[in-house]
Design a protein around this motif. Structure first.
Motif, PDB file in Angstrom:
ATOM      1  N   HIS A   1     -30.923  37.139 -24.436  1.00  0.00           N
ATOM      2  CA  HIS A   1     -32.116  37.428 -25.223  1.00  0.00           C
ATOM      3  C   HIS A   1     -32.618  36.106 -25.797  1.00  0.00           C
ATOM      4  N   LEU A   2     -33.667  35.578 -25.183  1.00  0.00           N
ATOM      5  CA  LEU A   2     -34.184  34.276 -25.555  1.00  0.00           C
ATOM      6  C   LEU A   2     -35.441  34.368 -26.405  1.00  0.00           C
ATOM      7  N   SER A   3     -35.826  35.586 -26.743  1.00  0.00           N
ATOM      8  CA  SER A   3     -36.976  35.800 -27.610  1.00  0.00           C
ATOM      9  C   SER A   3     -36.857  37.201 -28.183  1.00  0.00           C
ATOM     10  N   HIS A   4     -37.876  37.612 -28.887  1.00  0.00           N
ATOM     11  CA  HIS A   4     -37.872  38.960 -29.456  1.00  0.00           C
ATOM     12  C   HIS A   4     -38.239  40.000 -28.418  1.00  0.00           C
ATOM     13  N   GLY A   5     -38.690  39.561 -27.272  1.00  0.00           N
ATOM     14  CA  GLY A   5     -39.142  40.477 -26.231  1.00  0.00           C
ATOM     15  C   GLY A   5     -38.031  40.875 -25.280  1.00  0.00           C
ATOM     16  N   ALA A   6     -38.413  41.008 -24.033  1.00  0.00           N
ATOM     17  CA  ALA A   6     -37.509  41.465 -22.989  1.00  0.00           C
ATOM     18  C   ALA A   6     -36.404  40.439 -22.725  1.00  0.00           C
ATOM     19  N   PRO A   7     -35.279  40.905 -22.190  1.00  0.00           N
ATOM     20  CA  PRO A   7     -34.214  39.960 -21.843  1.00  0.00           C
ATOM     21  C   PRO A   7     -34.653  39.025 -20.722  1.00  0.00           C
ATOM     22  N   THR A   8     -33.989  37.897 -20.642  1.00  0.00           N
ATOM     23  CA  THR A   8     -34.260  36.911 -19.607  1.00  0.00           C
ATOM     24  C   THR A   8     -33.072  36.892 -18.657  1.00  0.00           C
ATOM     25  N   TYR A   9     -33.340  37.035 -17.368  1.00  0.00           N
ATOM     26  CA  TYR A   9     -32.279  37.096 -16.367  1.00  0.00           C
ATOM     27  C   TYR A   9     -32.117  35.761 -15.670  1.00  0.00           C
ATOM     28  N   HIS A  10     -30.879  35.455 -15.314  1.00  0.00           N
ATOM     29  CA  HIS A  10     -30.596  34.242 -14.552  1.00  0.00           C
ATOM     30  C   HIS A  10     -29.367  34.472 -13.687  1.00  0.00           C
ATOM     31  N   PRO A  11     -29.182  33.643 -12.651  1.00  0.00           N
ATOM     32  CA  PRO A  11     -28.037  33.819 -11.745  1.00  0.00           C
ATOM     33  C   PRO A  11     -26.714  33.683 -12.486  1.00  0.00           C
ATOM     34  N   LEU A  12     -25.733  34.471 -12.081  1.00  0.00           N
ATOM     35  CA  LEU A  12     -24.426  34.423 -12.725  1.00  0.00           C
ATOM     36  C   LEU A  12     -23.431  33.583 -11.948  1.00  0.00           C
TER      37      LEU A  12
END
Length: 133
Positions: free
Chosen positions: A64-75
């Motif tokens: 969660h990089l903001s108050h909005g939607a989650p941010t996805y990235h490769p695992l």
């Protein structure tokens, strides 16, 4: 990985996964916009469901990089925390060794296991100048 679990590698699933790898840190809406440029028939619900499946399969993760939607990235890559600029919104990766001392201290003093991949530190990047104190 999908096939080994009895699941099909559908075109939408492949497009969503490719988009996450291409965009690096993206919200479901940003992923949907990217996928839509390649295949107009993929709707936002499919993107959300696919992201949930890919996270369950440990191919992607979110923060969660903001108050909005989650941010996805490769695992599958190195674990990292995130530096988020409040000025321009830029997201930089912070290698996990930077926080390992803190993680160890939290584990020994509080019994708390830090999930470094979900850590986001907010501030102002060097390009946006320095904050007035």
């Amino acid at each position: 990985m999908l096939r080994s679990r009895g699941l099909r590698l559908t075109a939408p699933r492949q497009l969503v996964l490719e988009s996450v790898y291409r965009l690096r840190h993206a919200t479901p809406d940003q992923i949907h916009a990217d996928v839509s440029e390649r295949a107009a028939g993929v709707n936002i619900t499919t993107v959300y469901r696919t992201l949930e499946l890919l996270e369950e399969l440990q191919l992607v993760t979110h923060a969660h990089l903001s108050h909005g939607a989650p941010t996805y990235h490769p695992l599958g890559e190195h674990q990292h925390a995130h530096l988020v600029c409040r000025g321009c919104g830029d997201v930089q990766e912070l290698p996990s060794p930077t926080l390992e001392g803190l993680a160890e201290d939290l584990r020994t003093t509080r019994g708390f296991r830090l999930d470094i991949g979900h850590v986001a530190l907010f501030g102002v990047c060097g390009n946006c100048g320095t904050e007035e104190e």
